[in-house]
Design a protein around this motif. Structure first.
Motif, mmCIF file in Angstrom:
data_model
loop_
_atom_site.group_PDB
_atom_site.id
_atom_site.type_symbol
_atom_site.label_atom_id
_atom_site.label_comp_id
_atom_site.label_asym_id
_atom_site.label_seq_id
_atom_site.Cartn_x
_atom_site.Cartn_y
_atom_site.Cartn_z
ATOM 1 N N MET A 12 -21.094 -89.707 6.306
ATOM 2 C CA MET A 12 -19.673 -89.394 6.197
ATOM 3 C C MET A 12 -18.821 -90.630 5.951
ATOM 4 S SD MET A 12 -17.311 -87.172 6.063
ATOM 5 C CE MET A 12 -18.044 -85.628 6.637
ATOM 6 N N VAL A 13 -19.201 -91.769 6.516
ATOM 7 C CA VAL A 13 -18.378 -92.970 6.342
ATOM 8 C C VAL A 13 -18.312 -93.373 4.877
ATOM 9 C CG1 VAL A 13 -20.277 -94.617 6.763
ATOM 10 C CG2 VAL A 13 -17.917 -95.290 7.223
ATOM 11 N N VAL A 54 -13.373 -91.518 -0.963
ATOM 12 C CA VAL A 54 -12.138 -90.751 -1.097
ATOM 13 C C VAL A 54 -10.927 -91.679 -1.038
ATOM 14 C CG1 VAL A 54 -10.664 -89.021 0.015
ATOM 15 C CG2 VAL A 54 -13.118 -88.602 -0.228
ATOM 16 N N LYS A 55 -10.959 -92.620 -0.094
ATOM 17 C CA LYS A 55 -9.832 -93.543 0.047
ATOM 18 C C LYS A 55 -9.752 -94.492 -1.153
ATOM 19 C CE LYS A 55 -9.695 -93.358 5.088
ATOM 20 N NZ LYS A 55 -8.262 -92.980 5.235
ATOM 21 N N GLN A 56 -10.897 -94.897 -1.688
ATOM 22 C CA GLN A 56 -10.885 -95.745 -2.876
ATOM 23 C C GLN A 56 -10.336 -94.977 -4.085
ATOM 24 O OE1 GLN A 56 -11.173 -98.760 -3.567
ATOM 25 N NE2 GLN A 56 -11.623 -98.857 -5.767
ATOM 26 N N ALA A 57 -10.718 -93.711 -4.219
ATOM 27 C CA ALA A 57 -10.194 -92.888 -5.314
ATOM 28 C C ALA A 57 -8.680 -92.733 -5.189
ATOM 29 C CB ALA A 57 -10.871 -91.520 -5.314
ATOM 30 N N ARG A 58 -8.206 -92.535 -3.952
ATOM 31 C CA ARG A 58 -6.764 -92.400 -3.737
ATOM 32 C C ARG A 58 -6.051 -93.710 -4.088
ATOM 33 N NH1 ARG A 58 -5.384 -90.775 2.177
ATOM 34 N NH2 ARG A 58 -6.563 -88.946 1.494
ATOM 35 N N ARG A 59 -6.661 -94.851 -3.749
ATOM 36 C CA ARG A 59 -6.048 -96.141 -4.078
ATOM 37 C C ARG A 59 -5.945 -96.323 -5.590
ATOM 38 N NH1 ARG A 59 -8.303 -102.023 -2.096
ATOM 39 N NH2 ARG A 59 -10.144 -101.394 -3.304
ATOM 40 N N GLU A 60 -6.993 -95.929 -6.322
ATOM 41 C CA GLU A 60 -6.956 -96.085 -7.775
ATOM 42 C C GLU A 60 -5.896 -95.183 -8.406
ATOM 43 O OE1 GLU A 60 -8.495 -98.386 -9.513
ATOM 44 O OE2 GLU A 60 -9.291 -99.127 -7.605
ATOM 45 N N MET A 61 -5.724 -93.972 -7.859
ATOM 46 C CA MET A 61 -4.681 -93.086 -8.383
ATOM 47 C C MET A 61 -3.295 -93.647 -8.104
ATOM 48 S SD MET A 61 -6.084 -89.196 -7.783
ATOM 49 C CE MET A 61 -6.573 -89.407 -6.068
ATOM 50 N N ARG A 88 -8.436 -98.452 4.253
ATOM 51 C CA ARG A 88 -8.541 -98.549 5.707
ATOM 52 C C ARG A 88 -9.375 -97.396 6.265
ATOM 53 N NH1 ARG A 88 -4.875 -101.849 8.373
ATOM 54 N NH2 ARG A 88 -3.314 -102.849 7.030
ATOM 55 N N LEU A 89 -10.132 -97.704 7.295
ATOM 56 C CA LEU A 89 -10.792 -96.688 8.118
ATOM 57 C C LEU A 89 -10.252 -96.857 9.524
ATOM 58 C CD1 LEU A 89 -14.566 -96.505 7.108
ATOM 59 C CD2 LEU A 89 -12.820 -94.752 6.845
ATOM 60 N N SER A 96 -20.636 -101.912 -2.352
ATOM 61 C CA SER A 96 -21.945 -101.462 -1.882
ATOM 62 C C SER A 96 -22.027 -99.943 -1.856
ATOM 63 C CB SER A 96 -22.223 -102.029 -0.485
ATOM 64 O OG SER A 96 -23.406 -101.508 0.052
ATOM 65 N N VAL A 97 -20.943 -99.305 -1.409
ATOM 66 C CA VAL A 97 -20.901 -97.839 -1.363
ATOM 67 C C VAL A 97 -20.965 -97.260 -2.773
ATOM 68 C CG1 VAL A 97 -19.452 -95.854 -0.788
ATOM 69 C CG2 VAL A 97 -19.716 -97.721 0.847
ATOM 70 N N LEU A 98 -20.217 -97.853 -3.690
ATOM 71 C CA LEU A 98 -20.238 -97.378 -5.073
ATOM 72 C C LEU A 98 -21.628 -97.511 -5.685
ATOM 73 C CD1 LEU A 98 -16.845 -98.860 -6.347
ATOM 74 C CD2 LEU A 98 -17.356 -96.453 -5.901
ATOM 75 N N ALA A 99 -22.291 -98.646 -5.402
ATOM 76 C CA ALA A 99 -23.650 -98.839 -5.913
ATOM 77 C C ALA A 99 -24.599 -97.816 -5.313
ATOM 78 C CB ALA A 99 -24.126 -100.251 -5.594
ATOM 79 N N PHE A 100 -24.463 -97.559 -4.003
ATOM 80 C CA PHE A 100 -25.331 -96.571 -3.349
ATOM 81 C C PHE A 100 -25.149 -95.196 -3.977
ATOM 82 C CE2 PHE A 100 -26.001 -93.179 -0.308
ATOM 83 C CZ PHE A 100 -27.264 -93.456 0.171
ATOM 84 N N MET A 101 -23.896 -94.796 -4.197
ATOM 85 C CA MET A 101 -23.641 -93.473 -4.752
ATOM 86 C C MET A 101 -24.212 -93.341 -6.158
ATOM 87 S SD MET A 101 -22.306 -91.695 -2.435
ATOM 88 C CE MET A 101 -21.934 -90.287 -3.470
#
Length: 488
Positions: A359-360, A366-373, A386-387, A399-404
């Motif tokens: 989930m993290v 989701v937060k990165q997508a919102r920042r880009e928008m 932020r979390l 790292s998360v983007l690479a994992f996905m």
């Protein structure tokens, strides 16, 4: 080249530690007088011999493990320990007149240790209790990870455990220490795991299970594994009370065990409930169960109370990567099982006994997508991800983007390989997704009313690879295949 000798020395220690787990099924076999106690003794002897040979051969290489050593050791352990775990299954099958091929035995062992819960075995009700105890105990051992337990033990033998802990720990953030020493962290996590295990056993026993059934189902509930000693899985009991107990402990095990440890250590649970990942995890599991329950009621599949009972239990079970079933949910409207399987990829927390994306990572995406928008509208805006109150470092986001990216490519690639074997598309995609997420049952011909024995040996090896990739979080395993890993 990576210096393999320290790795092989520690691997020998871990193999010998793992051999001690065979004492449980051997004791159960002796107690129930099923006549196969020597199978476990022989397997233990073979495992100890291999471990002792590795340790003795490389005993002089007493160095602290480096990060690359940790990655290599974790990968070797999850590849090789199933060999030891498969041996008693093969020997027991031979002496019981139910022979298992090496492919089936290794698949079953990997499924157990990775807490996937897929099985190729049928007639489980007629198996000796010791065999079922071994299958379910493997999930309990794999749930928190034999390696994290080893972090608490190996320093006593002169081996540091910090790199091992970082390689084994799940999720994108692995370096935070809960105690000054990694040994204390590992002991604390296993202590919480043990407390929940005892509580789950007591609850099942008080709820009407026999003590052996309570122990075996505890093994596969707190580990989010889902193997059962019955062909009917959890549906064997037809008990709303036991299902409610299972739901409670599946929810508990789906959350970050580090949060429990910190809350218990400080005696303050306020930070526990403020954790954004925990709230999102519980929201996804309970919310998903509510959606499926409403669908079952609206479509007239069940009366309201039965819809709530079956919808919540089966959704939380599959979404948490446990994989228990009380009914054949493939007979439900197709939206429900597809949603349940998709939730298995995201609905558990990092630091839990579940697998999948975690989930993290989904929250960060989701937060990165919102920042880009936001940047499209306000190009000069400064808006860190932020979390909770913490700012997520850009390196973690990358790292998360690479994992996905690798996660999606793995599922598509392995699904295409299965399609080459003429497996139908629904089954091919679902078995890969269920295996990478370590969820167990899939769709199509490997649903809850069936098992993985319908697949060919080659298809089972693809699923085995998918389970190992999912348990090792893909990137750790794939890093070994890169030339850069082997350079000094």
């Amino acid at each position: 080249m990576v210096d393999m000798f320290p790795v092989l020395r520690v691997l020998g220690m871990l193999v010998m530690i793992f051999a001690s787990t065979l004492l449980l099924p051997m004791g159960v076999s002796w107690w129930t007088r099923d006549g196969i106690w020597f199978v476990y003794l022989m397997s233990m002897g073979a495992t100890v011999s291999v471990g002792a040979w590795l340790w003795w051969s490389f005993r002089v290489f007493r160095r602290e493990l480096q990060p690359r050593h940790g990655v290599m050791l974790v990968s070797l352990v999850w590849l090789l320990l199933p060999l030891s775990a498969a041996l008693p299954l093969m020997l027991a099958g031979h002496y019981l007149g139910r022979p298992m091929t090496f492919t089936h035995a290794y698949f079953e062992a990997v499924s157990g240790l990775t807490t996937t819960g897929s099985t190729v075995m049928s007639g489980l009700d007629a198996l000796p209790m010791s065999v079922n105890m071994w299958r379910t105990f493997l999930q309990w051992v794999g749930g928190m990870g034999i390696l994290i337990l080893a972090v608490a033990v190996l320093p006593l033998l002169g081996v540091g455990g910090s790199q091992l802990f970082k390689a084994e720990a799940a999720g994108p953030v692995k370096d935070a220490k809960l105690t000054p020493r990694m040994t204390g962290t590992a002991k604390g996590l296993w202590g919480v795991y043990a407390v929940f295990s005892l509580a789950c056993t007591a609850a099942y026993w008080a709820g009407g299970m026999s003590l052996p059934d309570a122990v075996m189902h505890m093994f596969t509930t707190v580990s989010l594994g889902g193997l059962s000693p019955y062909d009917a899985s959890f549906g064997e009991f037809q008990s709303p009370l036991l299902e409610a107990i299972a739901v409670a402990f599946m929810l508990v095990a789906s959350c970050n065990f580090a949060l429990y440890f910190v809350a218990l250590r400080k005696g303050d649970w306020r930070g526990f409930w403020r954790d954004p990942e925990l709230r999102a995890t519980l929201g996804a599991l309970i919310g998903g169960g509510a959606v499926v329950s409403l669908l079952l009621w609206a479509k007239g599949v069940y009366a309201p109370l039965d819809a709530l009972r079956h919808g919540m239990f089966n959704t939380i079970s599959l979404a948490s990567t446990t994989g228990y079933a009380t009914v054949d949910y493939l007979a439900w409207p197709v939206f429900a099982p597809v949603l349940m399987l998709l939730l298995s990829g995201v609905a558990t927390s990092a630091g839990s006994t579940g697998c999948g994306i975690k989930m993290v990572r989904m929250l960060i995406l989701v937060k990165q997508a919102r920042r880009e928008m936001t940047r499209l509208v306000h190009p000069r805006a400064v808006q860190p991800v932020r979390l909770g109150d913490a700012v997520v470092d850009n390196r973690v986001i990358f790292s998360v983007l690479a994992f996905m990216l690798v996660y999606g490519a793995t599922i598509i690639g392995l699904s295409m390989v299965l399609l080459l074997t003429d497996l139908d598309p629904v089954t091919a995609f679902s078995v890969v997704l269920a295996s990478v997420n370590c969820a167990g049952p899939g769709l199509g011909s490997v649903g809850p009313a069936s098992n993985y024995a319908v697949l060919t040996d080659f298809q089972l090896w693809i699923c085995t690879l998918a389970m190992l990739l999912g348990r090792l979080e893909i990137l750790s395993f794939l890093a070994i295949l890169t030339p850069a890993f082997w350079r000094r």
